[in-house]
Enzyme design. Structure first.
Site, PDB file in Angstrom:
ATOM      1  N   THR A 188       0.813  -1.160  -0.188  1.00 14.66           N
ATOM      2  CA  THR A 188      -0.124  -0.045   0.060  1.00 14.66           C
ATOM      3  C   THR A 188       0.945   1.212   0.173  1.00 14.66           C
ATOM      4  O   THR A 188       0.470   2.320  -0.857  1.00 14.66           O
ATOM      5  CB  THR A 188      -0.823  -0.003   1.251  1.00 14.66           C
ATOM      6  OG1 THR A 188      -1.515  -1.123   1.248  1.00 14.66           O
ATOM      7  CG2 THR A 188      -1.913   1.009   1.340  1.00 14.66           C
ATOM      8  N   THR A 189       1.866   1.488   0.688  1.00 19.72           N
ATOM      9  CA  THR A 189       2.817   2.193   0.856  1.00 19.72           C
ATOM     10  C   THR A 189       3.390   2.723  -0.658  1.00 19.72           C
ATOM     11  O   THR A 189       3.852   3.916  -0.720  1.00 19.72           O
ATOM     12  CB  THR A 189       3.787   2.125   2.291  1.00 19.72           C
ATOM     13  OG1 THR A 189       3.249   1.666   3.270  1.00 19.72           O
ATOM     14  CG2 THR A 189       4.731   3.337   2.235  1.00 19.72           C
ATOM     15  N   TYR A 227     -13.380  -3.096  -0.967  1.00 14.66           N
ATOM     16  CA  TYR A 227     -14.545  -2.516  -1.523  1.00 14.66           C
ATOM     17  C   TYR A 227     -15.662  -3.636  -1.764  1.00 14.66           C
ATOM     18  O   TYR A 227     -17.016  -3.327  -1.321  1.00 14.66           O
ATOM     19  CB  TYR A 227     -14.418  -2.087  -2.975  1.00 14.66           C
ATOM     20  CG  TYR A 227     -15.361  -1.045  -3.762  1.00 14.66           C
ATOM     21  CD1 TYR A 227     -15.882   0.101  -3.176  1.00 14.66           C
ATOM     22  CD2 TYR A 227     -16.276  -1.637  -4.721  1.00 14.66           C
ATOM     23  CE1 TYR A 227     -16.604   0.696  -3.747  1.00 14.66           C
ATOM     24  CE2 TYR A 227     -16.896  -0.968  -5.257  1.00 14.66           C
ATOM     25  CZ  TYR A 227     -17.418   0.245  -4.726  1.00 14.66           C
ATOM     26  OH  TYR A 227     -18.457   1.148  -5.174  1.00 14.66           O
ATOM     27  N   TYR A 272      -2.908 -10.118   4.033  1.00 16.35           N
ATOM     28  CA  TYR A 272      -2.715  -8.942   4.524  1.00 16.35           C
ATOM     29  C   TYR A 272      -4.029  -8.324   5.117  1.00 16.35           C
ATOM     30  O   TYR A 272      -4.999  -8.325   4.308  1.00 16.35           O
ATOM     31  CB  TYR A 272      -2.219  -7.977   3.600  1.00 16.35           C
ATOM     32  CG  TYR A 272      -2.014  -6.677   3.960  1.00 16.35           C
ATOM     33  CD1 TYR A 272      -2.037  -6.040   5.346  1.00 16.35           C
ATOM     34  CD2 TYR A 272      -1.861  -5.618   3.151  1.00 16.35           C
ATOM     35  CE1 TYR A 272      -2.015  -4.809   5.563  1.00 16.35           C
ATOM     36  CE2 TYR A 272      -1.634  -4.448   3.087  1.00 16.35           C
ATOM     37  CZ  TYR A 272      -1.716  -3.717   4.612  1.00 16.35           C
ATOM     38  OH  TYR A 272      -1.490  -2.421   4.693  1.00 16.35           O
ATOM     39  N   ARG A 318      -8.751  -0.141   5.472  1.00 14.39           N
ATOM     40  CA  ARG A 318      -8.634  -0.028   4.102  1.00 14.39           C
ATOM     41  C   ARG A 318      -9.652  -0.800   3.130  1.00 14.39           C
ATOM     42  O   ARG A 318     -10.047  -0.311   2.294  1.00 14.39           O
ATOM     43  CB  ARG A 318      -7.194  -0.005   3.509  1.00 14.39           C
ATOM     44  CG  ARG A 318      -6.041   0.948   3.958  1.00 14.39           C
ATOM     45  CD  ARG A 318      -4.943   0.750   3.157  1.00 14.39           C
ATOM     46  NE  ARG A 318      -4.048   1.752   3.639  1.00 14.39           N
ATOM     47  CZ  ARG A 318      -3.720   3.070   2.888  1.00 14.39           C
ATOM     48  NH1 ARG A 318      -4.466   3.336   1.910  1.00 14.39           N
ATOM     49  NH2 ARG A 318      -3.044   3.978   3.471  1.00 14.39           N
ATOM     50  N   LYS A 337       0.254 -10.450   7.905  1.00 14.09           N
ATOM     51  CA  LYS A 337       0.351  -9.003   8.367  1.00 14.09           C
ATOM     52  C   LYS A 337      -0.845  -8.415   8.956  1.00 14.09           C
ATOM     53  O   LYS A 337      -1.869  -8.278   8.069  1.00 14.09           O
ATOM     54  CB  LYS A 337       0.832  -8.176   6.965  1.00 14.09           C
ATOM     55  CG  LYS A 337       1.088  -6.693   7.349  1.00 14.09           C
ATOM     56  CD  LYS A 337       1.402  -6.104   6.249  1.00 14.09           C
ATOM     57  CE  LYS A 337       1.643  -4.571   6.403  1.00 14.09           C
ATOM     58  NZ  LYS A 337       1.715  -3.360   5.478  1.00 14.09           N
ATOM     59  N   ILE A 391       5.981  -5.412   9.490  1.00 11.52           N
ATOM     60  CA  ILE A 391       6.062  -4.775   8.037  1.00 11.52           C
ATOM     61  C   ILE A 391       5.714  -3.301   8.215  1.00 11.52           C
ATOM     62  O   ILE A 391       4.827  -2.846   8.783  1.00 11.52           O
ATOM     63  CB  ILE A 391       5.408  -5.460   7.160  1.00 11.52           C
ATOM     64  CG1 ILE A 391       6.005  -6.752   6.798  1.00 11.52           C
ATOM     65  CG2 ILE A 391       5.345  -4.456   5.755  1.00 11.52           C
ATOM     66  CD1 ILE A 391       4.926  -7.587   5.618  1.00 11.52           C
TER      67      ILE A 391
END
Length: 298
Positions: free
Chosen positions: A46-47, A109, A135, A140, A164, A206
């Site tokens: 994502t980062t 979503y 993850y 999000r 994660k 992470i």
């Protein structure tokens, strides 16, 4: 999967002022992480802003990181999405030879049920030639991968080796640690909870803040894994304000500004993200100066 123990850093994708990918800055950032003692790097998490990168830009980022890393530390690639068939196809067709594992986010979503999440990751596990790190980041994705679902996946598929966990819920993390299969790793996805999760039995983190302060953060993680609690918490509290600040106005805007302050890349992000405001910049600048002055005295 001992290579996933310790500190992983989620790499940013640095941009030039014209919003093109800055490969020179990306090379500097990779070297900075490795020299700072990071254990592995996560590419296109994502980062790394993968949602706004073109296919060609993603290939450029991957190629740049592989070249800069030069086989020095393990690499993990973000391969996830809310279209299961598309994720499966990428896993089957992409050259993953430079990577040690893939990190795959729970579908966003769509808001699938727990059974839908299970079936999504089942398809990924069956398609992936590499170990899979789940993850979970409900903030999000709008859905939480519950411990029972994680444990079911970890028990049913040997190549699902870790999660994660970024729900921001220490109780949920502890339930995972209590009931997980022995070899399955729980990796913190929250910098602020990294040390508590490690001390409860987690394998590491992470990290985002580790991109700016790899020496201090990776040392904290090492001390936590060694059960040197007082020394580890000293570093935790030294970094805690910065952890809060970098997420105040969105990730990776905050961490990119810190990297800018360190001379590693500028703070450009692509819309719909925007750079942090001047007030937050001032606070981050002050924090960085103070931390670097303490490190110099040491």
């Amino acid at each position: 999967m001992q290579l996933l123990t310790g500190t992983g850093v989620a790499l940013v994708t640095p941009f030039k002022e014209d919003f093109t990918v800055d490969t020179n800055a990306l090379e500097r950032i990779v070297n900075y992480q490795i020299e700072g003692g990071i254990d592995y790097l996560v590419v296109l998490g994502t980062t790394g802003e993968p949602a706004i990168l073109t296919k060609e830009e993603k290939e450029l980022v991957i190629h740049t990181v592989i070249k800069a890393n030069d086989n020095r530390i393990p690499l993990v690639l973000g391969v996830g999405g809310n279209n299961t068939a598309e994720v499966v196809n990428e896993l089957k067709t992409r050259d993953l030879s430079a990577f040690s594992a893939v990190l795959s986010v729970s579908p966003y979503y769509n808001k699938p049920t727990q059974e839908g999440i299970y079936q999504h990751f089942k398809a990924i596990a069956q398609a992936s030639p590499l170990p899979v790190i789940l993850y979970n980041v409900p903030g999000r994705t709008a859905s939480n991968v519950l411990p029972a679902t994680v444990i079911r996946l970890a028990s049913d598929f040997k190549n699902i080796v870790a999660i994660k966990e970024a729900a921001g819920d220490i109780v949920q993390a502890m339930k995972l640690l209590q009931h997980k299969p022995k070899e399955f790793l729980v990796i913190s996805g929250d910098d602020m909870l990294a040390l508590p999760v490690i001390l409860a039995g987690g394998a590491g983190v992470i990290s985002v803040i580790g991109a700016a302060f790899p020496k201090e953060f990776s040392q904290m993680v090492k001390l936590g894994l060694q059960r040197k609690t007082d020394e580890a918490y000293q570093l935790h509290y030294q970094l805690a304000d910065a952890i809060d600040m970098i997420f105040e106005q969105g990730n990776p805007a905050g961490i990119k500004y810190l990297l800018n302050e360190l001379g590693l890349g500028n703070d450009v992000v692509r819309l719909p993200l925007v750079t942090v405001d001047d007030a937050l910049k001032a606070r981050l600048k002050t924090f960085t100066k103070q931390l670097l002055s303490v490190a110099t005295v040491r």
